[in-house]
Design an enzyme around this catalytic site. Sequence first.
Site, short mmCIF file in Angstrom:
data_model
loop_
_atom_site.label_atom_id
_atom_site.label_comp_id
_atom_site.label_asym_id
_atom_site.label_seq_id
_atom_site.Cartn_x
_atom_site.Cartn_y
_atom_site.Cartn_z
N CYS A 131 -3.56 8.84 -1.69
CA CYS A 131 -2.93 8.15 -0.55
C CYS A 131 -1.59 7.54 -0.90
O CYS A 131 -0.64 7.62 -0.11
CB CYS A 131 -3.88 7.09 0.03
SG CYS A 131 -4.20 5.66 -1.05
N HIS A 170 -5.80 1.29 -0.14
CA HIS A 170 -5.37 2.46 0.63
C HIS A 170 -4.03 2.17 1.28
O HIS A 170 -3.83 1.10 1.87
CB HIS A 170 -6.41 2.81 1.70
CG HIS A 170 -6.06 4.01 2.52
ND1 HIS A 170 -5.90 5.26 1.97
CD2 HIS A 170 -5.83 4.16 3.86
CE1 HIS A 170 -5.61 6.13 2.92
NE2 HIS A 170 -5.55 5.48 4.07
N ASP A 176 -1.62 8.91 9.00
CA ASP A 176 -2.23 8.88 7.66
C ASP A 176 -2.52 10.31 7.20
O ASP A 176 -3.44 10.95 7.68
CB ASP A 176 -3.54 8.08 7.71
CG ASP A 176 -4.08 7.74 6.34
OD1 ASP A 176 -3.63 8.35 5.34
OD2 ASP A 176 -4.96 6.87 6.25
#
Length: 270
Positions: A67, A105, A119
């Site tokens: 991420c 994250h 995302d």
Amino acid sequence: MNLDAYLKRIGYVAPVRADLDTLNGLMDAHVRAVPFENLDIHAERPILNTAEAAYEQIVTRGQGGWCYEMNALFGWVLNEIGFEVTRLSGGVRRAKLGDDALGNHLCLMVTLDRDYLVDVGFGGSQISAIALEHAETLHPPLRMALVPIEDGYWRLHEGGWGSAMSFDFRAEPADEALLARQHDLQISDPNSIFRKTLTAKIRRGRAYHTLRGRMLETNHPGRKETRVIQSVDDMRDVLRDLFGLVEPDLETLWPMMTARHKQLFPHAHR
């Protein structure tokens, strides 16, 4: 940032504008071209927490990322195109882990006609922007449900309403120091899931492929297939042919992957 090189990496050929159609097109292309993966962590290669390093990893070297790399690069790309982008501190499994999860994250918010969650670094499960409203959206073969919760947080459920896999975030600029600490902790902490289990995820057509150690799971609309990777050569072929990844240290990593497989799937057939 060489924007043309990035667009070539993800196979995006349409015009780019700061609008919702472009945003959704870029997201879809990215998650189908760039695998979510943590090979560098397992091979103990240096990982720098910068957008420039993510560009080198994903665009120049043609690998994937996690991420912090995926969304750092994608946010940079969107800024170059002219989008209004805010980096967010997410907390994966905060529902169970509490506030200690915050910052584990990195995700993004893009402001157009309204605010959208963007995302490309949550395992490629989200393929289009999600408006910040209480709703379930389709990302075939997955569903994503966004729910407002207490103290101004939102919770995104991967898998639809009530799914256990989720992350929380507030629609406000990230605490960058917290993100940096969590980035380093997840690389170094032996209890981090990123250190424990080698993972890769990618979308191909309507299928969503997930590799956890030696277990390969493929989700199609309405059905699921699983198989166990049986050898180093088999793993090398899967990484290359399915995920587009080349791992030079695979022979060294294989014993760790085998041991972890026995922990995760003690009753699975060899």
